[in-house]
Scaffold this motif. Structure first.
Motif, PDB file in Angstrom:
ATOM      1  N   GLU B 205       0.871  -1.178   0.000  1.00 31.93           N
ATOM      2  CA  GLU B 205       0.000   0.000   0.000  1.00 31.93           C
ATOM      3  C   GLU B 205       0.905   1.225   0.000  1.00 31.93           C
ATOM      4  O   GLU B 205       1.783   1.353   0.851  1.00 31.93           O
ATOM      5  CB  GLU B 205      -0.916  -0.022   1.221  1.00 31.93           C
ATOM      6  CG  GLU B 205      -1.918   1.110   1.216  1.00 31.93           C
ATOM      7  CD  GLU B 205      -3.009   0.927   2.280  1.00 31.93           C
ATOM      8  OE1 GLU B 205      -3.596  -0.165   2.352  1.00 31.93           O
ATOM      9  OE2 GLU B 205      -3.250   1.884   3.032  1.00 31.93           O
ATOM     10  N   ASP B 301      -0.072  -4.682 -10.959  1.00 33.03           N
ATOM     11  CA  ASP B 301      -1.457  -4.214 -11.018  1.00 33.03           C
ATOM     12  C   ASP B 301      -1.766  -3.271  -9.866  1.00 33.03           C
ATOM     13  O   ASP B 301      -1.195  -3.387  -8.784  1.00 33.03           O
ATOM     14  CB  ASP B 301      -2.445  -5.393 -11.010  1.00 33.03           C
ATOM     15  CG  ASP B 301      -2.731  -5.893 -12.425  1.00 33.03           C
ATOM     16  OD1 ASP B 301      -3.236  -5.081 -13.217  1.00 33.03           O
ATOM     17  OD2 ASP B 301      -2.431  -7.062 -12.722  1.00 33.03           O
ATOM     18  N   ILE B 302      -2.675  -2.343 -10.138  1.00 32.35           N
ATOM     19  CA  ILE B 302      -3.243  -1.531  -9.065  1.00 32.35           C
ATOM     20  C   ILE B 302      -4.537  -2.228  -8.649  1.00 32.35           C
ATOM     21  O   ILE B 302      -5.436  -2.420  -9.465  1.00 32.35           O
ATOM     22  CB  ILE B 302      -3.526  -0.093  -9.560  1.00 32.35           C
ATOM     23  CG1 ILE B 302      -2.224   0.604  -9.959  1.00 32.35           C
ATOM     24  CG2 ILE B 302      -4.252   0.702  -8.474  1.00 32.35           C
ATOM     25  CD1 ILE B 302      -1.225   0.803  -8.848  1.00 32.35           C
ATOM     26  N   ASN B 303      -4.590  -2.625  -7.371  1.00 34.12           N
ATOM     27  CA  ASN B 303      -5.752  -3.354  -6.868  1.00 34.12           C
ATOM     28  C   ASN B 303      -6.778  -2.415  -6.242  1.00 34.12           C
ATOM     29  O   ASN B 303      -7.934  -2.789  -6.065  1.00 34.12           O
ATOM     30  CB  ASN B 303      -5.311  -4.386  -5.836  1.00 34.12           C
ATOM     31  CG  ASN B 303      -4.158  -5.231  -6.342  1.00 34.12           C
ATOM     32  OD1 ASN B 303      -3.006  -4.945  -6.055  1.00 34.12           O
ATOM     33  ND2 ASN B 303      -4.450  -6.243  -7.130  1.00 34.12           N
ATOM     34  N   GLY B 304      -6.347  -1.202  -5.908  1.00 38.86           N
ATOM     35  CA  GLY B 304      -7.265  -0.240  -5.318  1.00 38.86           C
ATOM     36  C   GLY B 304      -6.682   1.157  -5.354  1.00 38.86           C
ATOM     37  O   GLY B 304      -5.455   1.332  -5.329  1.00 38.86           O
ATOM     38  N   LEU B 305      -7.572   2.137  -5.440  1.00 45.41           N
ATOM     39  CA  LEU B 305      -7.196   3.563  -5.455  1.00 45.41           C
ATOM     40  C   LEU B 305      -8.188   4.311  -4.590  1.00 45.41           C
ATOM     41  O   LEU B 305      -9.390   4.066  -4.693  1.00 45.41           O
ATOM     42  CB  LEU B 305      -7.372   4.147  -6.858  1.00 45.41           C
ATOM     43  CG  LEU B 305      -6.313   4.042  -7.929  1.00 45.41           C
ATOM     44  CD1 LEU B 305      -6.819   4.792  -9.166  1.00 45.41           C
ATOM     45  CD2 LEU B 305      -4.989   4.596  -7.469  1.00 45.41           C
ATOM     46  N   LEU B 306      -7.702   5.241  -3.772  1.00 45.68           N
ATOM     47  CA  LEU B 306      -8.636   6.043  -2.971  1.00 45.68           C
ATOM     48  C   LEU B 306      -8.030   7.403  -2.668  1.00 45.68           C
ATOM     49  O   LEU B 306      -6.893   7.500  -2.220  1.00 45.68           O
ATOM     50  CB  LEU B 306      -8.972   5.330  -1.655  1.00 45.68           C
ATOM     51  CG  LEU B 306     -10.037   5.993  -0.779  1.00 45.68           C
ATOM     52  CD1 LEU B 306     -11.384   6.040  -1.473  1.00 45.68           C
ATOM     53  CD2 LEU B 306     -10.171   5.257   0.549  1.00 45.68           C
ATOM     54  N   MET B 323      -4.109   7.105  -1.787  1.00 50.91           N
ATOM     55  CA  MET B 323      -3.627   5.755  -1.496  1.00 50.91           C
ATOM     56  C   MET B 323      -3.789   4.853  -2.704  1.00 50.91           C
ATOM     57  O   MET B 323      -4.785   4.938  -3.416  1.00 50.91           O
ATOM     58  CB  MET B 323      -4.452   5.198  -0.338  1.00 50.91           C
ATOM     59  CG  MET B 323      -4.109   3.807   0.121  1.00 50.91           C
ATOM     60  SD  MET B 323      -4.787   2.455  -0.917  1.00 50.91           S
ATOM     61  CE  MET B 323      -6.520   2.468  -0.436  1.00 50.91           C
ATOM     62  N   LYS B 325      -3.195   0.594  -3.736  1.00 52.24           N
ATOM     63  CA  LYS B 325      -2.756  -0.775  -3.449  1.00 52.24           C
ATOM     64  C   LYS B 325      -2.076  -1.269  -4.734  1.00 52.24           C
ATOM     65  O   LYS B 325      -2.690  -1.255  -5.799  1.00 52.24           O
ATOM     66  CB  LYS B 325      -3.940  -1.677  -3.131  1.00 52.24           C
ATOM     67  CG  LYS B 325      -4.846  -1.133  -2.037  1.00 52.24           C
ATOM     68  CD  LYS B 325      -4.799  -1.986  -0.804  1.00 52.24           C
ATOM     69  CE  LYS B 325      -5.774  -1.442   0.249  1.00 52.24           C
ATOM     70  NZ  LYS B 325      -5.530  -2.004   1.569  1.00 52.24           N
TER      71      LYS B 325
END
Lengths: 461, 461
Positions: B205, B301-306, B323, B325
């Motif tokens: 992260e 890979d990007i698993n999450g964006l916030l 942020m 992931k």
């Protein structure tokens, strides 16, 4: 003795009554976004229309809209040869939470030192009462040298959803020479200011979709594209490291500042910007000072990003979708529609074939510029200098006040931003306050402004 | 008559009993992630230890861990000159929601056509019962030519948190020649397969912070940098449009495939990949086929964006934080620690001074490769060919099975992935199933494998 001396004396002698009126309207919890305050909204509208009637306005009406009513009133006794000012204001306020951070109750006004604390004290019931008390003084002194139309809305804090249709529908009724927008402020108690430009805004949500639903990144990583990465690539291509915006043709319509316009901007130091923002390092195009960048240059910001798994820990998901909120602050003579075209062109040229995309237009307002050598600005400038003893600075605001461009577009008139809030009034936050010496000076300034403006505008009507 | 003929006949004649045992353990709702199933977890562990005891295992124990117990058992009657196999499996299962999408109750096994439907039927109680029934047949036929150690955990579906410490602590107890990992599958009912490589994983992260708290984008846009944009710029620089990873030195340790390794990969068409993923367009490095990219090439890979405001509508916030992931699938001979160093170097070199940043290491597993010409793989290959009538394909999995690299690192032994699940078994989803003909063939395959492997390994021990 000046013709307005009796009015100024009346204002001077009635400070306590002015304060009592301010306290009275501050006790009304007219929070526009909360349905349980519907009754307070009506109460505030009635209070204002009652004040206008007491002043002897010819026609006062609480006019319904799709949501909260607009208080309209007119004083046309100065006759068709005198100028007409449309006074704009709003009687609604922001919610009060977090309540436990307030030192006194938000709807029980309390004086501490030079300040009166209450929700709406600065934004903008203080400004509303100041203009009403200025008019009362002039009416009492039997000297009201121009015509007035009032438009007080109750939806400003929720984005004025009913206002565009209302203005459009009542074009003739609202026709005036200038709009006096009292939802404004000065820079410091001893530094009067006039806002002569506001940035526009255009705000979009960009949504990318790569595949139907989230996939396992182990099974499909390397074979299936990733919307979160593509979104990042697209965003990265919108602005360079120095803040220059890379959308095609983005700067085409930007009117460069003249040296004179640069010279008259208030000189706010780097330290001022660092302190106000709570940051360690400033950012942006180094051809411009921070104040120029924040008020006279267009910007592009990402206001929100969302994709995939955002909880704690790791989840090996290859997200199906990604979203970004993208907004741009615009300056004269940029047009939201042309910026939207530019963004769409950029997306068309840069989105890879692995993605479908859509753009939602969430809000927009054209930038506004108030001609500094207009009669209204000159009159306001003189009035401020008389009351404060020093000339105002000409301020450009980085933010957006959509009503200004709305009135320009529909009614074809400029706005004058003249109000007496202070940067540290905590508007929208806990312990909002009104600086009382500025409030009383505001009443006097409005009296001077009306008198000076009526004199310089005798030919209009 | 072959020496294992009696065992094969026993298995053939006891199909109904095998099915009944499978149904029995499937009725135990051993969901590891839900505290209310604690009792079922114990029940499943007891059921397994009971089975091992019935088989005549010398030492059977339910060994506690910080969370769910590990069932351990050993059969060392073949003596020190015979090889020893460590059999790995897990007795826990995934939760069952959405329950309303199940056609029959998840813990009431139901046969429809060739399939038995229940949670865990394929992942992996079917594989557990298959190996137990193979051993039962061999014990009954008085022919068990090698030594066995069993390690069945109850935490695989929650990421095996207690397993590393358990293996470390019981190194001597678990010492074996090879690990038979039965948590595996074949490609189709008529296409046996052996998984000979698994990608590794490293998952981070990344958090950026630009300023203390969210700012107004009108007031500060153009003067204060935007963490969401900087994050996008950083992510955009991590991978190019063709999927090539741009972190410094990222490919340094990647062992290129030999032509032979490329040749033996199963030939899955573009259509197969499009259909399996539900996408319109494939993606990735065009020097490699989709199957090569998904199984033998590293990925990012990007698993999450916030970041910032992600609700409905527009809010003109300049976010304080952003942020992402970020995970990478690794291939031989990449090492998670070196990849982490590479990411840190990239962040150091590319993050602008307007941001502070941190990286949290969320999980990692080294890639695993199983030597195709090892005795275990050769024995399994022969066993599969005898039972199915055709040779297995050598499959490389894009995903990660951390226990394989864990066992390699701590015990120094390779794993053989030999199980009989199918790609369409709906593991982790509703209507999970076990294909019964593959289950019965699995029992026979295990018997053949043990026999062949014991013969080729007589010198070991």
């Amino acid at each position: 003795m000046s013709v307005i001396q009796p009015a100024l004396e009346y204002a001077q002698n009635n400070k306590d009554a002015s304060l009592e009126d301010l306290k009275a309207i501050l006790r009304i919890a007219s929070i526009s976004t909360l349905p349980e305050h519907e009754g307070d909204i009506s109460h505030a509208a009635e209070w204002l229309s009652g004040k206008l009637q007491d002043l002897g306005f010819d026609s006062v009406e609480i006019m319904p809209t799709a949501k909260h009513p607009i208080v309209y009133g007119e004083w046309l006794k100065a006759g068709p040869d005198s100028p007409t000012i449309l006074v704009y204001g709003h009687y609604d306020v922001q919610p009060v939470d977090p309540l436990d951070e307030w030192e006194s109750q938000p709807f029980e006004p309390e004086i501490r030192g030079d300040n009166l604390y209450a929700r709406g004290a600065s934004d903008m019931k203080g400004q509303l009462v100041a203009i009403l008390k200025a008019l009362e003084a002039m009416v009492h002194a039997a000297h009201m040298p121009l015509n007035l139309k009032f438009m007080f809305e109750g939806e400003e804090e929720i984005g004025s959803p009913s206002l565009p249709a209302f203005i459009e529908e009542h074009k003739d009724l609202l026709a005036s020479d200038v709009c006096l927008n009292t939802d404004s402020g000065i820079l410091a108690p001893d530094q009067p200011a006039l806002t002569i430009a506001l940035r526009g805004l255009t705000y979009f949500e960009i949504r990318l979709q790569g595949h139907k639903s989230d996939l396992h990144s182990g099974t499909f990583g390397g074979v299936i594209d990733n919307p979160a990465i593509v979104l990042c690539q697209l965003v990265a291509g919108m602005r360079d490291r120095q803040g220059k915006i890379l959308l095609p043709g983005f700067y085409d319509d930007v009117r460069e500042l003249t040296q004179e316009e640069r010279d008259i901007l208030p000189s706010l130091s780097d330290e001022w910007w660092l302190e106000s923002s709570g940051t360690q390092t400033l950012f942006g195009e180094d051809r411009y000072t921070p104040t120029e960048r924040a008020t006279t240059r267009p910007t592009l910001d990402i206001n929100g990003l969302l994709s995939g798994f955002t909880g704690e820990g790791s989840k090996t998901v290859l997200p199906a979708k990604a979203m970004a909120k993208v907004s741009m602050r615009l300056v004269p003579d940029q047009v939201p529609e042309r910026i939207q075209e530019s963004l769409i062109k950029y997306m068309e040229e840069n989105t890879p074939p692995t993605m479908t995309w859509e753009i939602e237009d969430l809000s927009s307002a054209t930038p506004a510029i108030i001609e500094r050598d207009s009669e209204a600005v000159k009159a306001a400038s003189q009035a401020l200098e008389i009351v404060w003893g020093i000339a105002p600075v000409f301020n450009r605001a980085g933010g957006t006040v959509p009503v200004v461009s709305l009135i320009k577009e529909i009614l074809g008139i400029d706005s004058l931003m003249l109000g007496f809030g202070l940067p540290n009034d905590n508007i929208h936050g806990p312990n909002e306050k009104q600086h009382l010496p500025s409030f009383y000076r505001g009443i006097e300034t409005f009296i001077h402004f009306i008198e000076i403006f009526s004199g310089t505008n005798k030919s209009k009507g």
